[in-house]
Enzyme design. Sequence first.
Site, mmCIF file in Angstrom:
data_model
loop_
_atom_site.group_PDB
_atom_site.id
_atom_site.type_symbol
_atom_site.label_atom_id
_atom_site.label_comp_id
_atom_site.label_asym_id
_atom_site.label_seq_id
_atom_site.Cartn_x
_atom_site.Cartn_y
_atom_site.Cartn_z
ATOM 1 N N SER A 265 0.830 -1.204 0.000
ATOM 2 C CA SER A 265 0.000 0.000 0.000
ATOM 3 C C SER A 265 0.872 1.265 0.000
ATOM 4 O O SER A 265 1.928 1.294 0.634
ATOM 5 C CB SER A 265 -0.901 0.010 1.233
ATOM 6 N N LYS A 314 -13.100 -5.822 4.080
ATOM 7 C CA LYS A 314 -14.014 -4.680 3.944
ATOM 8 C C LYS A 314 -15.468 -5.040 4.275
ATOM 9 O O LYS A 314 -16.209 -4.212 4.783
ATOM 10 C CB LYS A 314 -13.955 -4.145 2.512
ATOM 11 N N GLY A 382 -17.523 -6.720 -7.917
ATOM 12 C CA GLY A 382 -17.050 -6.816 -6.531
ATOM 13 C C GLY A 382 -17.389 -5.561 -5.743
ATOM 14 O O GLY A 382 -18.299 -4.793 -6.106
ATOM 15 N N GLY A 383 -16.609 -5.334 -4.660
ATOM 16 C CA GLY A 383 -16.874 -4.207 -3.762
ATOM 17 C C GLY A 383 -16.716 -2.856 -4.437
ATOM 18 O O GLY A 383 -17.523 -1.939 -4.197
ATOM 19 N N GLY A 488 -7.314 5.529 -11.537
ATOM 20 C CA GLY A 488 -7.681 5.101 -10.185
ATOM 21 C C GLY A 488 -6.904 5.857 -9.116
ATOM 22 O O GLY A 488 -7.312 5.869 -7.954
#
Length: 536
Positions: A265, A314, A382-383, A488
């Site tokens: 990350s 999540k 998906g999420g 993104g």
Amino acid sequence: MKTHLSLPRICITATGESPGDLLECARRALQYSRFVELRLDWLPRPADALPQIQQLLAATNSPAQPRRAILQATCRRRENGGRFAGTVSEQLRLLEKAAMAGCQLLDLEIESAESAGQDAIAHLRRMAGLILSFHDFQKTPSIAPAARRLRGFPADYYKLVTTATRQSDNCAVLEFLSSATEAANGEGKWIAFCMGEAGIPSRVLALSRGSAFVYASYPPGPEEPAAPAAPGQLDWETLQSRYRAEKITTRTPLYGLLGNPVRHSIGFAIHNAAFRARGLDAIYLPLLAGDLQDFRKAAQRYPLAGFSVTIPHKEAVLRFVDRMDRITQAVGAVNTVRVRRGRWEGINTDVEGIQIPLQKALRLSAKKFLTAGFRAVIVGNGGAARAAVIALRSLRCRKIAVTGRNPAKVRRFAREMGVDSMPLANLGTERFDLLVHATPAGLWPHAEQCFLLPEQIGADTVFDLIYNPPATRLLQIARASGCRTISGLEMFLAQAARQFEFWTGQQAPARLMRRVALQELGRLRNDTTTTEAGAA
Ligand code: NAP
């Protein structure tokens, strides 16, 4: 002859597989900290390094460079997690010689001490400061028995190093450190932390809980990767500058990223830089965790002030959240938690993360919505695709279709979310105003991948939710065919800014966060040439 040592709080571990490499690493490490550990056990013949230790000290402690270097010699035996193949008496002899060569601290593992006995250890301690160490390379056992074993021998420092397999292991070690420091009226005689990626918080927080010092690796260079000497060891620069290990106190609010994995990350670079830019005493840590029940307890013990949530937690984290807003309920996933008086307040900043770049790219002012006929297609179910549906709805988009690789899953998603489903084969046969790509195809390190063929990109604007690399293959193809593109990275920055504001109540330093994100992505050797920010 032993003299009292005033130790810097970060010791850099020098490694090398030849005496020349080891000493060169030590020489460079001394430019950052005057306290360096020499891992003699990494050498095939550790004794070969001894003459060079004397030379290094003579050069470092010259009148031109008066800072006195402090060298710690470690020659851990293979049986105890090191590389030295000799016997205990050979190990002790070697450490004695290292002391004679000028090393002021010697690290000896408890197993060797127990085998050699009190007299041999007392003799060694007369030669130099003794760090008696306990290591567990598999787990974090009960701390009290390990500490008792260590205390069985008089020593200058006791080092207790375990392996974290869950977040509460960090808490156990940090709590031990706090109580040992309190019992010793603040005297830092203990060094304690957890190894492993899950143990990183303990390495960062150890000094604030009274650890006499902690270990770091030599900072990596542009052509030189980080070389940790133990699992989870951070480099000096990261520990000192990014995580401010020497400045943290027990009152410093702790934040972090809950997930598995969390290693790649860029959030650590961004949030820590943002806290610093706003003059906030707060820190954002990697919180690798598989077991959410354990994490819940650990969050209370640290205690955490808030955290981001990533894959795979999540959705699962929802059942631990005490309060959430309607948008979060609609997405069915939480990516940000704030802890207030022990209660978890969850939000989903991915929705704003999609909405804000869209508003900018499509030039919608805060109050304006999409035109009545605006058509959007989302690739993926998906999420992130769910967040995209909610974001588009909030902009009053009425025509939303979804597609993906698994038709049954796409249909189920479409039913649940109240949107149209579309076979993947139809993509490109219809024209859309917007295409949102919400699958991981093309994500680093598979940046060459692209889920869609050029002829399937039948949209005026393409928004790829992947932020690493910022200019994905999909965006490159879309741009080449004249589409407006949104990276993104815009989503990542917008959602990170919202997280910062939710936690701190202060405006996020957006420009700085963008600069740090690009630097960090560059550091990860990814494409940072196009952020598509110009799309806004
Ligand atoms: P997710 O819940 O795991 O959903 C992934 C979706 O992609 C599913 O529909 C899955 O299909 C599909 N998929 C997985 N691998 C695929 C492949 N190789 N080819 C084609 N389809 C594939 O993940 P998510 O949270 O929605 O995240 C999706 C993407 O959004 C990720 O790349 C993530 O990095 C990005 N994202 C970005 C941000 C940001 O801030 N920029 C935030 C969140 C997410 P099946 O259902 O058939 O498995």
